[in-house]
Design an enzyme around this catalytic site. Structure first.
Site, short mmCIF file in Angstrom:
data_model
loop_
_atom_site.label_atom_id
_atom_site.label_comp_id
_atom_site.label_asym_id
_atom_site.label_seq_id
_atom_site.Cartn_x
_atom_site.Cartn_y
_atom_site.Cartn_z
N CYS A 7 -17.26 -6.69 -46.44
CA CYS A 7 -16.75 -6.12 -47.72
C CYS A 7 -17.93 -6.20 -48.82
CB CYS A 7 -15.63 -7.05 -48.34
SG CYS A 7 -14.91 -6.37 -49.92
N ASP A 33 -19.67 -0.42 -63.06
CA ASP A 33 -19.60 0.30 -62.04
C ASP A 33 -21.07 1.15 -61.86
OD1 ASP A 33 -16.72 2.02 -60.70
OD2 ASP A 33 -18.70 3.04 -60.53
N ASN A 86 -6.87 1.92 -58.22
CA ASN A 86 -6.47 2.84 -57.28
C ASN A 86 -6.19 2.20 -56.08
OD1 ASN A 86 -7.45 4.96 -58.91
ND2 ASN A 86 -9.50 4.57 -58.40
N GLY A 92 -7.41 7.37 -54.35
CA GLY A 92 -8.90 7.44 -54.89
C GLY A 92 -9.41 5.96 -54.58
N THR A 94 -11.89 3.71 -52.68
CA THR A 94 -13.03 3.82 -51.91
C THR A 94 -13.23 2.41 -51.19
OG1 THR A 94 -14.48 3.97 -53.59
CG2 THR A 94 -13.71 6.03 -52.69
N HIS A 97 -11.27 -3.75 -51.46
CA HIS A 97 -11.16 -5.15 -52.15
C HIS A 97 -10.73 -4.92 -53.77
CE1 HIS A 97 -13.17 -9.27 -53.00
NE2 HIS A 97 -12.49 -9.13 -54.19
N HIS A 99 -9.45 -4.27 -57.19
CA HIS A 99 -10.38 -4.16 -58.16
C HIS A 99 -9.71 -3.33 -59.43
CE1 HIS A 99 -11.67 -0.88 -55.78
NE2 HIS A 99 -11.71 -0.12 -56.81
N HIS A 101 -10.40 -1.16 -62.67
CA HIS A 101 -11.36 -0.19 -63.48
C HIS A 101 -11.13 -0.67 -65.16
CE1 HIS A 101 -12.96 2.49 -60.18
NE2 HIS A 101 -11.73 1.98 -59.65
P1 AMP Z 1 -12.29 2.98 -56.26
O1 AMP Z 1 -12.74 4.07 -55.75
O2 AMP Z 1 -11.16 2.80 -56.93
O3 AMP Z 1 -11.99 2.25 -54.62
O4 AMP Z 1 -13.58 2.27 -56.83
C1 AMP Z 1 -14.57 1.71 -56.32
C2 AMP Z 1 -15.84 1.98 -57.38
O5 AMP Z 1 -16.75 1.05 -56.93
C3 AMP Z 1 -16.18 3.45 -57.87
O6 AMP Z 1 -16.17 3.48 -58.86
C4 AMP Z 1 -17.73 3.21 -57.29
O7 AMP Z 1 -18.46 3.88 -58.19
C5 AMP Z 1 -18.00 1.57 -57.40
N1 AMP Z 1 -19.15 1.11 -56.53
C6 AMP Z 1 -19.14 1.41 -55.26
N2 AMP Z 1 -20.30 0.63 -55.00
C7 AMP Z 1 -20.96 -0.06 -56.09
C8 AMP Z 1 -21.82 -1.20 -56.30
N3 AMP Z 1 -22.68 -1.31 -55.28
N4 AMP Z 1 -21.99 -1.68 -57.75
C9 AMP Z 1 -21.04 -1.13 -58.57
N5 AMP Z 1 -20.00 -0.35 -58.35
C10 AMP Z 1 -20.07 0.20 -57.11
ZN ZN Z 2 -13.69 -8.32 -50.18
#
Ligand code: AMP
Ligand code: ZN
Length: 113
Positions: A7, A33, A86, A92, A94, A97, A99, A101
């Site tokens: 992860c 982010d 999300n 949305g 991606t 884990h 989180h 925003h």
């Molecule tokens: P979600 O699409 O809600 O799963 O949000 C995942 C977020 O993680 C997206 O806004 C990405 O821009 C962000 N993200 C992905 N990789 C990284 C990283 N290495 N450091 C900081 N943010 C990241």
């Molecule tokens: Zn994790």
């Protein structure tokens, strides 16, 4: 502590992948982010790995993520901000884990796209 070796956010929690830290406690990590959608865009994650909101069984994890959001807002002196989670790929998500925003610094439209 529950972690998932594959992860991305567990690796950020562990310091194995660098991130621009906003704050860290023994419960949560908050970092910028990498692809900001607003002038302020912070992600708040728990130290415990759970894949998504709907898969989080321990309400303490949810409480501590939200307390993390409050702490971020306080630290950055945010008054108006949006908190978004999300849940699921079609919504949305991606990174699987949980989180939150935290978005601020511009007018945020409603409804979101
Ligand atoms: P979600 O699409 O809600 O799963 O949000 C995942 C977020 O993680 C997206 O806004 C990405 O821009 C962000 N993200 C992905 N990789 C990284 C990283 N290495 N450091 C900081 N943010 C990241
Ligand atoms: Zn994790």
């Amino acid at each position: 502590m529950t972690t998932d070796l594959d992860c991305l956010f567990c690796k950020i929690n562990a310091g194995e992948i660098p991130a621009k830290m906003v704050l860290q406690t023994d419960k949560i990590t908050a970092f910028l982010d990498i692809n900001p959608q607003a002038p302020t865009h912070v992600l708040v994650i728990h130290k415990v790995h759970t894949a998504s909101l709907s898969e989080t069984e321990d309400p303490q994890v949810l409480l501590e993520v939200m307390q993390g959001v409050q702490a971020v807002a306080k630290k950055l002196s945010l008054t108006d901000y949006r908190v978004a989670i999300n849940n699921g790929a079609s919504a949305g998500q991606t990174v699987f884990h949980l989180h939150a925003h935290v978005l601020a610094g511009r007018k945020l439209e409603w409804p979101p796209g």
